[in-house]
Design an enzyme around this catalytic site. Structure first.
Site, PDB file in Angstrom:
ATOM      1  N   GLN A   1      -8.692   7.282  -2.367  1.00  0.00           N
ATOM      2  CA  GLN A   1      -8.588   6.839  -0.976  1.00  0.00           C
ATOM      3  C   GLN A   1      -7.265   7.287  -0.369  1.00  0.00           C
ATOM      4  O   GLN A   1      -6.201   6.913  -0.880  1.00  0.00           O
ATOM      5  CB  GLN A   1      -8.668   5.306  -0.953  1.00  0.00           C
ATOM      6  CG  GLN A   1      -8.526   4.688   0.415  1.00  0.00           C
ATOM      7  CD  GLN A   1      -8.241   3.187   0.321  1.00  0.00           C
ATOM      8  OE1 GLN A   1      -7.381   2.750  -0.435  1.00  0.00           O
ATOM      9  NE2 GLN A   1      -8.968   2.396   1.085  1.00  0.00           N
ATOM     10  N   GLY A   2      -7.316   8.067   0.685  1.00  0.00           N
ATOM     11  CA  GLY A   2      -6.090   8.536   1.336  1.00  0.00           C
ATOM     12  C   GLY A   2      -5.814   7.749   2.605  1.00  0.00           C
ATOM     13  O   GLY A   2      -6.268   8.114   3.682  1.00  0.00           O
ATOM     14  N   TYR A   3      -5.079   6.671   2.455  1.00  0.00           N
ATOM     15  CA  TYR A   3      -4.789   5.795   3.603  1.00  0.00           C
ATOM     16  C   TYR A   3      -3.298   5.781   3.933  1.00  0.00           C
ATOM     17  O   TYR A   3      -2.849   6.385   4.881  1.00  0.00           O
ATOM     18  CB  TYR A   3      -5.268   4.362   3.298  1.00  0.00           C
ATOM     19  CG  TYR A   3      -6.701   4.069   3.697  1.00  0.00           C
ATOM     20  CD1 TYR A   3      -7.678   5.047   3.686  1.00  0.00           C
ATOM     21  CD2 TYR A   3      -7.078   2.786   4.073  1.00  0.00           C
ATOM     22  CE1 TYR A   3      -8.977   4.772   4.050  1.00  0.00           C
ATOM     23  CE2 TYR A   3      -8.389   2.491   4.445  1.00  0.00           C
ATOM     24  CZ  TYR A   3      -9.330   3.482   4.429  1.00  0.00           C
ATOM     25  OH  TYR A   3     -10.616   3.192   4.783  1.00  0.00           O
ATOM     26  N   SER A   4      -2.519   5.077   3.076  1.00  0.00           N
ATOM     27  CA  SER A   4      -1.090   4.872   3.384  1.00  0.00           C
ATOM     28  C   SER A   4      -0.321   6.189   3.406  1.00  0.00           C
ATOM     29  O   SER A   4      -0.684   7.154   2.732  1.00  0.00           O
ATOM     30  CB  SER A   4      -0.450   3.979   2.326  1.00  0.00           C
ATOM     31  OG  SER A   4      -1.026   2.713   2.332  1.00  0.00           O
TER      32      SER A   4
ATOM     33  N   SER B   1      -4.413   5.846  -5.171  1.00  0.00           N
ATOM     34  CA  SER B   1      -4.737   5.458  -6.544  1.00  0.00           C
ATOM     35  C   SER B   1      -5.464   6.576  -7.273  1.00  0.00           C
ATOM     36  O   SER B   1      -6.477   7.069  -6.777  1.00  0.00           O
ATOM     37  CB  SER B   1      -5.624   4.218  -6.559  1.00  0.00           C
ATOM     38  OG  SER B   1      -5.046   3.210  -5.788  1.00  0.00           O
TER      39      SER B   1
ATOM     40  N   GLU C   1     -12.266  -3.625   0.436  1.00  0.00           N
ATOM     41  CA  GLU C   1     -11.170  -3.522  -0.517  1.00  0.00           C
ATOM     42  C   GLU C   1     -10.532  -4.882  -0.732  1.00  0.00           C
ATOM     43  O   GLU C   1     -10.237  -5.286  -1.850  1.00  0.00           O
ATOM     44  CB  GLU C   1     -10.134  -2.520  -0.001  1.00  0.00           C
ATOM     45  CG  GLU C   1      -9.035  -2.266  -1.017  1.00  0.00           C
ATOM     46  CD  GLU C   1      -7.975  -1.290  -0.520  1.00  0.00           C
ATOM     47  OE1 GLU C   1      -8.022  -0.895   0.659  1.00  0.00           O
ATOM     48  OE2 GLU C   1      -7.101  -0.940  -1.326  1.00  0.00           O
TER      49      GLU C   1
ATOM     50  N   GLU D   1       1.632 -10.654   4.037  1.00  0.00           N
ATOM     51  CA  GLU D   1       2.119 -10.954   5.391  1.00  0.00           C
ATOM     52  C   GLU D   1       1.165 -10.398   6.451  1.00  0.00           C
ATOM     53  O   GLU D   1       0.941 -11.028   7.486  1.00  0.00           O
ATOM     54  CB  GLU D   1       3.536 -10.379   5.563  1.00  0.00           C
ATOM     55  CG  GLU D   1       4.598 -11.121   4.754  1.00  0.00           C
ATOM     56  CD  GLU D   1       4.525 -10.885   3.243  1.00  0.00           C
ATOM     57  OE1 GLU D   1       3.899  -9.900   2.802  1.00  0.00           O
ATOM     58  OE2 GLU D   1       5.092 -11.712   2.498  1.00  0.00           O
TER      59      GLU D   1
END
Lengths: 394, 378
Positions: A131-134, A166, A249, A379
């Site tokens: 998964q390419g998110y952050s 990951s 997720e 948060e």
């Protein structure tokens, strides 16, 4: 006999015959899980056999439609399968971000051609996804991502960097959030694309973590290519897909608060280290109190997980509820790991000895700190609860 | 069974919600308190509860009741909790009715119709010290002729000074600390040698200290078996603790709701204070705790209704969890209301006081967490 009883009897018989004995032992840590994919090396013939047999029935993704290689089971049947697998301690045949994350998104947003192309190899464990998110500059503020995709007719050219990807070094394909319209408001210029990691413009570098593990990578794209046919949903509407997927997720990560994972229960572990009074109570009264309080919360959270799943299946409950589950489950898991360390004392500090299983307790403890960060920090979850559930003003 | 309310249960909730909000909002509790009412509840309202069927909710239809279970009883208790309604429903319609299910028919024949009609009130006399510990029961019941003579003291007996029926735990054998040797008795109002000393508590509810000086009862007064009262006592306590958990959940939810509303209304620095992240995160954390506590309560109620062996543990979990959660809710509520949270005019302080009383009722969170630990062998 009801249809479900028949299904149970058939399933039990099939599992008896087809689940290899070795696959009925608990996995020895994450390295023993079956992730599949082009680069994967099976740890045993039994592991390979178990995957192939389950995949042939579509039972690696029991509820996906049979048209896409899934098991086509109803929720009730899938539950029976799960129960029957648990009955013989059968291991999951496949661990897969494709099944847990991309699949649900494709089933909801993908075209028929995309489903036909990508889902069956996921079910069979042939293609491993990441998964390419952050990004370095887009963590909690995920929509601020800068990885750029430029339209070249039938494909996009992608440049930028992802982080906390990951297992990117072991994955075959990536589902990736990219910016396709730099001039639009930040949520409205993002697209969700799929592309092959096996190309010159993609490089994944593992990051060493405090646990000593390297689950995560920095992933660099230099003129990487994604075919247009692998754009999921519409261009610039990737945020809708991303939000949907994040819900999945969070749900998955929230399961961590349920503990499990086998091993000795906390009280027994603590007794080994500090001993007991004549009446059987733990000799350390403060540790006993902490464990007792944890066990109450843990039992209450198990009830909440059941309630959440029941509500979800019935289409009830607040759409932002996964944020609450993720928040509570991960915080609980961190507390559990703190107690494991306290109960284990100095034995639990050992980092690579054989008795410590290669420092399993210490490494799991450190790994658990990531639970309340990945998939959105605690948060961020509290922000979501405040705004979407409590409707507090911004 | 899915772990959420069924359609019928939701309908009951809606009707209980409307009924309690209309007939007995917080203003009702204030009125009784400010008039220095010595009864502890409103008998007219109690009869209306009966007309709604709430007092007979756990009785079977054959017995003239609604034939419902602990989930439904809890639905009503939660509304009572939200509105801080002084009501004998918990001790009478839930705990006493659950205990009498175990006794001979003579008790049910006598008391169920009166309870169903809202004509009788029952009280539970178990505690003897400042902390709940039923196994420590020391009050004696000595055999005397065909019956027994009860001697000793009870405390924290809600409605004990006005109750028509007292359910009393006393010792016919064994010694303090043993589960065996406890017998449960049905003692009627006005029994000779029984003295009640009502005390007003911090939340304005009234609990009596009772003194038994050779109070004579017949053998018929025994609920269940002589020396075998632990079983019916646990049925009583299981029902009572689940109901107290539900009421406490109502107090916690009520406190959280009015606090979140306050955060949206109160302005400082020219903006609603609910726009400050420092307060948002605390409110959101409280929401999560309340959701988890709610699941624990519903789980315990469902398991009680199924007659499952697992109900016992689940009730401990529910009472401990609501104990902590409601304590958090009322403390956060008062702090977020700040100055006005300290005034009698605002309701939030009343929630704090009610929460404290319910936290002690039938064992506080520490008691239940400790029981779970002991039963798990550590």
């Amino acid at each position: 006999m009801s249809d479900l009883d028949t299904f149970r009897a058939d399933t039990r018989a099939w599992l008896e015959e087809n689940c290899p004995a070795e696959m009925r032992q608990p996995a020895r840590g994450d390295g023993d899980a079956c992730w599949g994919g082009r680069k994967f090396e099976f740890s045993s013939d039994a592991q390979k056999q178990w995957l192939e047999r389950m995949a042939a029935k579509g039972w690696t993704a029991p509820m996906w439609p049979a048209d896409y290689g899934g098991g086509g089971l109803s929720a009730a049947e899938a539950k029976v399968l799960q129960q029957e697998m648990a009955r013989i301690n059968a291991r999951p045949p496949l661990s897969s971000f494709g099944i847990w994350m991309l699949g649900p998104a494709l089933l909801k947003f993908g075209t028929e051609a995309q489903k036909k192309e990508h889902l069956p190899p996921i079910v069979r464990g042939e293609i491993r996804w990441c998964q390419g998110y952050s990004e370095p500059g887009a963590g909690s503020d995920l929509a601020g991502l800068q990885t750029k995709a430029v339209d070249r007719g039938d494909h996009y050219i992608i440049n930028g960097q992802k982080v906390w990807t990951s297992y990117a070094d072991q994955a075959d394909w990536i589902f990736c959030l990219v910016r396709t319209d730099p001039s639009a408001p930040k949520h409205k210029g993002i697209s969700f694309v799929l592309f092959d990691m096996d190309q010159p413009g993609v490089e994944a570098r593992p990051i060493k973590l405090i646990s000593g593990y390297s689950f995560f990578c920095e992933t660099y794209f230099t003129d990487a290519r994604a075919e247009k046919k692998n754009l999921v949903y519409e261009e610039n509407k990737g945020w809708d897909v991303a939000k949907y997927l994040l819900g999945h997720e969070r749900e998955m990560i929230s399961g961590m608060g349920l503990g499990g994972g086998g091993g000795k229960p906390l009280p027994a572990m603590a007794k080994d280290a500090v001993g007991e009074e004549a009446d059987g109570r733990l000799a350390d009264p403060l540790l006993r109190a902490e464990i007792a309080m944890f066990e109450v919360r843990s039992a209450a959270y198990r009830a909440q997980a059941e309630r959440f799943a029941d509500e979800f299946k019935a289409g009830r409950g607040n759409p932002a509820q996964p944020s609450m589950m993720k928040y509570y489950g991960t915080e609980l898991n961190k507390r559990r790991n703190e107690l494991v360390m306290a109960a284990g004392g100095s034995d639990a500090l050992e980092w690579d000895s054989e008795e410590s299983g290669g420092g399993k307790k210490a490494r799991d403890w450190l790994r658990s700190k990531g639970n309340s960060v990945e998939g959105g920090t605690s948060e961020i979850q509290l922000n979501i609860i405040s705004k979407r559930i409590l409707e507090l003003p911004s | 069974m899915p772990l959420y309310l069924t359609e019928d249960q939701e309908m009951l909730r809606d009707s209980a919600e409307g009924f309690v909000r209309e007939k007995a909002p917080v203003a009702h509790m204030r009125k009784l308190r400010d008039a220095d009412d010595g009864t502890g509840y409103d008998p007219a309202l109690w009869r209306e509860f009966a007309e709604m069927g709430f007092t007979s909710i756990l009785m079977s239809e054959d017995e003239g009741g609604l034939g419902l279970g602990h989930v439904e009883a809890g639905v009503v208790m939660e509304e009572i909790g939200k509105n801080l309604t002084p009501s004998p429903l918990l001790s009478t319609g839930i705990a006493a009715v659950a205990a009498l299910k175990h006794g001979g028919a003579q008790h049910r024949d006598k008391w169920y119709p009166k309870i169903a009609a809202g004509e009788a009130v029952a009280a539970i006399a178990v505690d003897e010290g400042a902390k709940h510990d039923p196994a420590a029961t020391a009050m004696t019941a000595a055999r005397s002729g065909n019956g027994f003579k009860l001697s000793g003291r009870k405390t924290f007996v809600t409605h004990g000074h006005v109750a028509d029926l007292l359910i009393v735990a006393a010792r016919t054998g064994g010694s303090a600390g043993d589960a065996d040797g406890i017998t449960l008795f049905a003692v009627e109002k006005g029994a000779k040698g029984l003295k009640a000393d009502p005390r007003r508590l911090a939340d304005a509810s009234i609990a009596a200290r009772l003194e038994f000086d050779n109070v004579e009862v017949t053998a018929d007064a025994v609920i269940g078996e002589v020396d075998g009262g632990w079983g019916p006592l646990n049925a009583l306590l299981g029902a009572g603790r689940a109901a107290a958990s539900a009421e406490m959940l109502g107090v916690g939810q009520g406190a959280a709701d009015i606090t979140v509303n306050y955060l949206k209304e109160r302005k400082q620095f020219g903006v609603p204070i609910g726009s400050f992240q420092a307060l948002q995160h605390r409110a959101a954390h409280l929401y999560a705790e309340l959701e988890v506590a709610r699941a624990a309560v519903l789980k315990a109620q469902q398991l009680l209704d199924e007659g499952s062996e697992k109900a016992h543990k689940a009730v401990h979990v529910a009472k401990a969890m609501t104990g902590w959660t409601t304590t958090l809710a009322v403390q956060e509520g008062v702090q977020m209301h700040a100055g006005v949270g300290m005034t009698d005019e605002y309701d939030i302080g009343l929630y704090m006081k009610r929460g404290r009383t319910l936290a002690e009722l039938f064992g506080d969170a520490n008691y239940h967490a400790d029981r779970l630990a002991r039963e798990a062998g550590y």
